[in-house]
Design a protein around this motif. Structure first.
Motif: not given
Length: 120
Positions: A68-89
């Protein structure tokens, strides 16, 4: 000019989670689209996720439902939440932003990358 600094990478077991964050500074008013890319060893850099200025998101097929990608304009960040990670990630993950200027047009800025390693 825009500067990007990623954080949050590391080593995780398959099935685990990581959250990447990218701090954006500089001429942030000019930014509209924000991205996460990744580059695995021996492969080309590829797009993982995008979030527009209107917070519309899009994902590469292999990560849909897990990342899941998200952006926090107040903090000036862009985030990537990565779940159920696989070796190919496993890859170096880069954030990027598009910045628009009246004379120079659109410029894409890149972070330095952060390593994500998923052990199987």
């Amino acid at each position: 000019q825009v500067q990007l600094v990623e954080s949050g990478g590391g080593l995780v077991q398959a099935g685990g989670s990581l959250r990447l964050s990218c701090a954006v500074s500089g001429n942030i008013e000019s930014i509209y689209a924000m991205y996460w890319y990744r580059q695995a060893p021996g492969k080309q850099r590829s797009l993982v996720a995008i979030i527009t200025g209107d917070s519309v998101t899009s994902y590469e097929d292999s990560v849909k439902g897990r990342f899941t990608i998200s952006r926090d304009n107040a903090k000036n960040t862009v985030n990537l939440q990565m779940n159920r990670l696989k070796a190919e990630d496993t890859a170096v993950y880069y954030c990027a932003v598009d910045s628009a200027a009246p004379i120079t047009g659109t410029t894409r800025y890149w972070g330095q990358g952060t390593q994500v390693t998923v052990s199987s």
